[in-house]
Write an enzyme that holds these catalytic residues in place. Structure first.
Site, PDB file in Angstrom:
ATOM      1  N   CYS A   2       0.842  -1.195   0.000  1.00 31.42           N
ATOM      2  CA  CYS A   2       0.000   0.000   0.000  1.00 31.42           C
ATOM      3  C   CYS A   2       0.884   1.254   0.000  1.00 31.42           C
ATOM      4  O   CYS A   2       1.991   1.243   0.537  1.00 31.42           O
ATOM      5  CB  CYS A   2      -0.941   0.098   1.197  1.00 31.42           C
ATOM      6  SG  CYS A   2      -1.993  -1.329   1.413  1.00 31.42           S
ATOM      7  N   ARG A  27       3.291  -0.016  -5.244  1.00 30.43           N
ATOM      8  CA  ARG A  27       3.157  -0.653  -3.930  1.00 30.43           C
ATOM      9  C   ARG A  27       1.848  -1.420  -3.776  1.00 30.43           C
ATOM     10  O   ARG A  27       1.666  -2.163  -2.821  1.00 30.43           O
ATOM     11  CB  ARG A  27       3.241   0.411  -2.829  1.00 30.43           C
ATOM     12  CG  ARG A  27       4.535   1.171  -2.823  1.00 30.43           C
ATOM     13  CD  ARG A  27       4.486   2.272  -1.793  1.00 30.43           C
ATOM     14  NE  ARG A  27       4.545   1.745  -0.446  1.00 30.43           N
ATOM     15  CZ  ARG A  27       5.661   1.559   0.231  1.00 30.43           C
ATOM     16  NH1 ARG A  27       6.815   1.853  -0.308  1.00 30.43           N
ATOM     17  NH2 ARG A  27       5.634   1.091   1.456  1.00 30.43           N
ATOM     18  N   TRP A  75      -2.927  -2.685  -1.593  1.00 32.46           N
ATOM     19  CA  TRP A  75      -2.648  -4.083  -1.887  1.00 32.46           C
ATOM     20  C   TRP A  75      -3.387  -4.865  -0.814  1.00 32.46           C
ATOM     21  O   TRP A  75      -3.038  -4.815   0.367  1.00 32.46           O
ATOM     22  CB  TRP A  75      -1.149  -4.368  -1.820  1.00 32.46           C
ATOM     23  CG  TRP A  75      -0.803  -5.761  -2.229  1.00 32.46           C
ATOM     24  CD1 TRP A  75      -0.648  -6.221  -3.506  1.00 32.46           C
ATOM     25  CD2 TRP A  75      -0.565  -6.890  -1.380  1.00 32.46           C
ATOM     26  NE1 TRP A  75      -0.331  -7.561  -3.499  1.00 32.46           N
ATOM     27  CE2 TRP A  75      -0.278  -8.003  -2.207  1.00 32.46           C
ATOM     28  CE3 TRP A  75      -0.577  -7.074   0.004  1.00 32.46           C
ATOM     29  CZ2 TRP A  75       0.005  -9.264  -1.699  1.00 32.46           C
ATOM     30  CZ3 TRP A  75      -0.296  -8.340   0.508  1.00 32.46           C
ATOM     31  CH2 TRP A  75      -0.005  -9.412  -0.344  1.00 32.46           C
ATOM     32  N   ASN A 101      -1.343   1.619   6.101  1.00 30.25           N
ATOM     33  CA  ASN A 101      -0.509   0.621   5.434  1.00 30.25           C
ATOM     34  C   ASN A 101       0.056  -0.271   6.539  1.00 30.25           C
ATOM     35  O   ASN A 101       0.533   0.240   7.545  1.00 30.25           O
ATOM     36  CB  ASN A 101       0.617   1.346   4.672  1.00 30.25           C
ATOM     37  CG  ASN A 101       1.614   0.399   4.034  1.00 30.25           C
ATOM     38  OD1 ASN A 101       1.324  -0.774   3.845  1.00 30.25           O
ATOM     39  ND2 ASN A 101       2.774   0.916   3.707  1.00 30.25           N
ATOM     40  N   GLY A 102      -0.029  -1.595   6.362  1.00 34.10           N
ATOM     41  CA  GLY A 102       0.463  -2.511   7.394  1.00 34.10           C
ATOM     42  C   GLY A 102      -0.630  -3.488   7.777  1.00 34.10           C
ATOM     43  O   GLY A 102      -1.612  -3.636   7.046  1.00 34.10           O
ATOM     44  N   GLU A 485      15.708 -18.076 -10.242  1.00 37.45           N
ATOM     45  CA  GLU A 485      15.302 -16.697 -10.530  1.00 37.45           C
ATOM     46  C   GLU A 485      14.602 -16.618 -11.895  1.00 37.45           C
ATOM     47  O   GLU A 485      13.598 -15.922 -12.050  1.00 37.45           O
ATOM     48  CB  GLU A 485      16.539 -15.778 -10.472  1.00 37.45           C
ATOM     49  CG  GLU A 485      16.381 -14.368 -11.015  1.00 37.45           C
ATOM     50  CD  GLU A 485      15.296 -13.547 -10.322  1.00 37.45           C
ATOM     51  OE1 GLU A 485      14.744 -13.978  -9.315  1.00 37.45           O
ATOM     52  OE2 GLU A 485      14.986 -12.462 -10.852  1.00 37.45           O
ATOM     53  N   LYS A 489      10.808 -15.272 -12.429  1.00 36.25           N
ATOM     54  CA  LYS A 489      10.505 -14.125 -13.296  1.00 36.25           C
ATOM     55  C   LYS A 489       9.388 -14.482 -14.271  1.00 36.25           C
ATOM     56  O   LYS A 489       8.454 -13.717 -14.462  1.00 36.25           O
ATOM     57  CB  LYS A 489      11.781 -13.735 -14.055  1.00 36.25           C
ATOM     58  CG  LYS A 489      11.931 -12.308 -14.361  1.00 36.25           C
ATOM     59  CD  LYS A 489      12.480 -11.433 -13.263  1.00 36.25           C
ATOM     60  CE  LYS A 489      11.885 -11.626 -11.919  1.00 36.25           C
ATOM     61  NZ  LYS A 489      12.600 -11.043 -10.826  1.00 36.25           N
ATOM     62  N   GLU A 492       5.960 -14.817 -12.406  1.00 34.56           N
ATOM     63  CA  GLU A 492       5.308 -13.630 -11.859  1.00 34.56           C
ATOM     64  C   GLU A 492       4.779 -12.674 -12.919  1.00 34.56           C
ATOM     65  O   GLU A 492       3.773 -12.017 -12.685  1.00 34.56           O
ATOM     66  CB  GLU A 492       6.166 -12.900 -10.813  1.00 34.56           C
ATOM     67  CG  GLU A 492       7.437 -12.291 -11.294  1.00 34.56           C
ATOM     68  CD  GLU A 492       8.165 -11.542 -10.162  1.00 34.56           C
ATOM     69  OE1 GLU A 492       9.368 -11.312 -10.319  1.00 34.56           O
ATOM     70  OE2 GLU A 492       7.542 -11.181  -9.158  1.00 34.56           O
ATOM     71  N   HIS A 508      16.320 -37.083  -9.999  1.00 31.22           N
ATOM     72  CA  HIS A 508      15.760 -37.573  -8.733  1.00 31.22           C
ATOM     73  C   HIS A 508      14.274 -37.272  -8.641  1.00 31.22           C
ATOM     74  O   HIS A 508      13.706 -37.292  -7.552  1.00 31.22           O
ATOM     75  CB  HIS A 508      16.525 -36.964  -7.557  1.00 31.22           C
ATOM     76  CG  HIS A 508      17.985 -37.311  -7.591  1.00 31.22           C
ATOM     77  ND1 HIS A 508      18.452 -38.573  -7.305  1.00 31.22           N
ATOM     78  CD2 HIS A 508      19.071 -36.582  -7.968  1.00 31.22           C
ATOM     79  CE1 HIS A 508      19.765 -38.590  -7.466  1.00 31.22           C
ATOM     80  NE2 HIS A 508      20.160 -37.393  -7.877  1.00 31.22           N
ATOM     81  N   LYS A 607       5.195  -4.261  -5.159  1.00 33.63           N
ATOM     82  CA  LYS A 607       6.650  -4.111  -5.179  1.00 33.63           C
ATOM     83  C   LYS A 607       7.275  -4.297  -3.796  1.00 33.63           C
ATOM     84  O   LYS A 607       8.312  -4.936  -3.674  1.00 33.63           O
ATOM     85  CB  LYS A 607       6.989  -2.724  -5.731  1.00 33.63           C
ATOM     86  CG  LYS A 607       8.458  -2.478  -5.951  1.00 33.63           C
ATOM     87  CD  LYS A 607       8.955  -3.243  -7.147  1.00 33.63           C
ATOM     88  CE  LYS A 607      10.445  -3.110  -7.341  1.00 33.63           C
ATOM     89  NZ  LYS A 607      10.977  -4.247  -8.106  1.00 33.63           N
TER      90      LYS A 607
HETATM   91  O1  M6R Z   1      12.398  -5.465  -1.810  1.00 35.00           O
HETATM   92  P1  M6R Z   1      12.932  -6.836  -1.604  1.00 35.00           P
HETATM   93  O2  M6R Z   1      14.158  -7.109  -2.373  1.00 35.00           O
HETATM   94  O3  M6R Z   1      13.095  -7.176  -0.149  1.00 35.00           O
HETATM   95  O4  M6R Z   1      11.799  -7.798  -2.144  1.00 35.00           O
HETATM   96  C1  M6R Z   1      11.888  -9.178  -2.035  1.00 35.00           C
HETATM   97  C2  M6R Z   1      10.879  -9.856  -2.912  1.00 35.00           C
HETATM   98  O5  M6R Z   1       9.587  -9.498  -2.526  1.00 35.00           O
HETATM   99  C3  M6R Z   1      11.070  -9.506  -4.395  1.00 35.00           C
HETATM  100  O6  M6R Z   1      12.347  -9.822  -4.834  1.00 35.00           O
HETATM  101  C4  M6R Z   1      10.033 -10.253  -5.247  1.00 35.00           C
HETATM  102  O7  M6R Z   1      10.297 -11.610  -5.224  1.00 35.00           O
HETATM  103  C5  M6R Z   1      10.051  -9.702  -6.679  1.00 35.00           C
HETATM  104  N1  M6R Z   1       8.709  -9.503  -7.130  1.00 35.00           N
HETATM  105  C6  M6R Z   1      10.741 -10.593  -7.625  1.00 35.00           C
HETATM  106  O8  M6R Z   1      10.723 -10.118  -8.922  1.00 35.00           O
END
Ligand code: M6R
Length: 612
Positions: A2, A27, A75, A101-102, A485, A489, A492, A508, A607
């Site tokens: 948020c 956010r 969010w 927010n929180g 990773e 990517k 997401e 395995h 984010k």
């Molecule tokens: O801001 P941060 O690096 O702590 O965030 C960690 C994860 O939330 C962040 O890397 C998330 O996995 C991304 N959406 C990946 O692309």
């Protein structure tokens, strides 16, 4: 998650708040809303979905001209993204409006208590309990009331409040969630991050946990959690700030992928310098003094998501260069198990945003156990940078795309130099080795540029593989985390199922998935496990897999073993992850773009994950 933005001054508050929310939309983008005070009355507009809908709503039903207001981009945590759950929340008489927010952890108990007293809740959110808390406990102004009710709230919060009886001020507070005050001339602001403020002012106050601030256009009064007035600690932000813009790119994600030669260069430049012999050296003050790392017996690297994968790669570097056992942990796991921590433990937390709730909790745990703590972070003034004993910034510029790309490569640069410099300090690496590796690192930005030249080829591959339902990413050794990773990517941004696996591990179990419908992206660069990787490719080819390899330039043999090859430049094997990740980023982007998804704002994500 948020985003909160508030304004009080002489200008049109609605325009300024909407602009602030636009910069904070990364956010959260489930719904958005704004509350203002005009002629002693509260005005509210809320819309579900992206911020654009709020713009349209306000265009259709304009708000009266006003100089004060608060806004929120959500969010969802408690309650679906419905209009009734969107912030700001107001009381039935429309006297006060709040944004939060929180997470209020004791919201169930509080809701029950107030419902029994006859309070009618409109939303399903945890945040709305702030309204009856204020009403039931009201005493001589919002700020005084807030001081009284904060001990009754368990959880994390950044809260902004306006009240029609105090129509020239915003009252706000925070705990474990960032909230920053921007100081202008005859105007002041509140914001969830720095970037949304920098176009208005560079004079900022970073609220501390428990602070309660009363903000009018010409006055700011802050009291600490004991009710004692604080001297205003104004920080002047000097660093260069480029306007947040996609320039000619369609999305921030692709812009940020293409920025990497520069963001990595910036990160390197921030850490290193050339001495009189033209050797690249480490700027000592960026890292830490000898005392800080004295007697360290073990290292923990803790992070979430993409930052965690950067951490996994760093394990190879720390163990290779320093010989110190290094454990890499997911922050949400670390905080709930019993890691062995003491004053001989170095805990490195990695976070692009510096606001990830689990990473903050892990860091606090490490601080409580007296560990040496270091943060690797991209956001100046973020919570993590405040809580860590030492912070090293990634300097890759603001990352807007929810899918992290340029932050990852800059994190790798910092971690690599960290491990190398550490090893040099404890004499496990010689000066000549340090200089050789730094020289090699300095060539990385150009090599990333070369990797990006695969752009059109990867775009074509994306077209071919667009409609496949499952992908497998394989990597060994330092490139196993890159496989993880790469899969993250793709998942997401394109919502396609993808799995990352250690190449040697698939036999395995995971190999059972392989058939012609599962494209397999294999990182098969010329490193010490190259031959093993080739054998693994044979095994999957024999089972009908379509194989796309990421290989070292001039490796022509691999063509016979793959259906498609993406080449990356030669580089020392320890540095390969900074290059091998680039094709995976491009592939994820192009597939998602061709599928016409909102690449920068994937569904269900945000984010900064400021909740557990
Ligand atoms: O801001 P941060 O690096 O702590 O965030 C960690 C994860 O939330 C962040 O890397 C998330 O996995 C991304 N959406 C990946 O692309």
């Amino acid at each position: 998650m948020c985003g909160i933005f508030g304004y009080v001054g002489n200008k049109n508050a609605v325009d300024i708040i909407l602009n602030g929310l636009t910069n904070l939309e990364y956010r959260g983008y489930d719904s958005a809303g704004i509350a203002t005070i005009s002629d002693g009355s509260l005005q509210i507009r809320k819309s579900i979905g992206k911020l654009n809908n709020l713009y349209k709503n306000i265009k259709k039903y304009p708000l009266s001209y006003t100089n004060i207001g608060i806004g929120h981009t959500r969010w969802a945590t408690h309650g679906k993204p419905y209009k009734k759950n969107a912030h700001p929340h107001v009381d039935s008489k429309k006297n006060i409006a709040i944004v939060h927010n929180g997470i209020i952890e004791n919201n169930v108990e509080l809701r029950k208590e107030f419902a029994e007293k006859g309070y009618h809740f409109v939303s399903e959110t945890d945040s709305e309990v702030i309204i009856p808390l204020i009403k039931e406990n009201y005493r001589d102004g919002i700020a005084n009331t807030l001081e009284y009710i904060l001990p009754l709230i368990k959880g994390s919060y950044a809260i902004g409040i306006i009240c029609r009886f105090e129509d020239s001020k915003i009252v706000c507070t925070k705990k474990d969630i960032p909230l920053i005050i921007g100081i202008g001339e005859n105007e002041n602001f509140i914001s969830s991050d720095i970037y949304a403020l920098l176009m208005y002012t560079r004079n900022l106050i970073f609220l501390e946990d428990g602070d309660i601030a009363e903000i009018s256009k010409n006055k700011i009064l802050i009291k600490d959690s004991n009710g004692i007035e604080k001297k205003l600690n104004i920080k002047n932000i000097k660093w260069k700030f480029n306007k947040i813009s996609k320039t000619n790119y369609k999305h921030f994600m692709i812009k940020e992928i293409f920025e990497q030669p520069f963001s990595v260069l910036n990160t390197i430049t921030n850490i290193t310098y050339k001495n009189t012999k033209n050797e690249i050296c480490i700027k000592e003050k960026i890292f830490f003094n000898q005392e800080f790392i004295k007697n360290i017996k073990n290292i923990y690297v803790v992070a979430c998501g993409t930052s965690y994968y950067a951490g996994l790669i760093s394990k190879f570097w720390f163990e290779h260069f320093t010989n110190i056992p290094t454990i890499v942990d997911i922050a949400s796991e670390f905080r709930y198990r019993e890691p062995i921590l003491n004053n001989k433990t170095l805990v490195i937390v990695i976070s692009q945003s510096g606001e990830t709730a689990d990473t903050i909790a892990a860091l606090k745990l490490a601080n409580d156990k007296n560990c040496k703590t270091v943060a690797i972070c991209n956001v100046v003034g973020s919570s993590i940078s405040i809580y860590a004993k030492h912070t090293i910034y990634t300097c890759c510029g603001i990352e807007i795309g929810v899918a992290s790309t340029k932050a990852f490569t800059s994190q790798l640069v910092v971690l690599f130099t960290f491990a190398l410099n550490y090893a040099y300090k404890i004499d496990t690496v010689k000066y000549s080795t340090l200089v050789t590796f730094l020289k090699e690192l300095s060539e990385i930005p150009l090599k990333i540029k070369q990797c990006l030249k695969n752009n059109n080829f990867i775009k074509k591959l994306a077209k071919k593989f667009l409609y496949y339902k499952n992908f497998l990413f394989l990597g060994r050794y330092l490139n196993y985390p890159v496989a993880l990773e790469g899969a993250l990517k793709l998942k997401e941004v394109s919502y396609i199922h993808a799995e990352g696996c250690a190449t040697g591990e698939i036999k395995h179990g995971t190999i059972a998935l392989i058939d012609k419908n599962v494209p397999v992206i294999v990182i098969a660069i010329k490193d010490k496990v190259y031959k093993k990787t080739i054998s693994n490719i044979e095994e999957i080819k024999a089972r009908g897999a379509i194989v796309i390899t990421i290989a070292t330039e001039c490796d022509y043999e691999i063509k016979n073993k793959s259906d498609y090859v993406i080449y990356i430049p030669k580089v020392n094997e320890l540095l390969t992850p900074i290059l091998t990740v680039i094709p995976t980023q491009l592939l994820a982007y192009y597939i998602a773009n061709l599928l016409k998804y909102d690449v920068d704002k994937p569904r269900n994500l945000a984010k900064a994950v400021t909740v557990e």
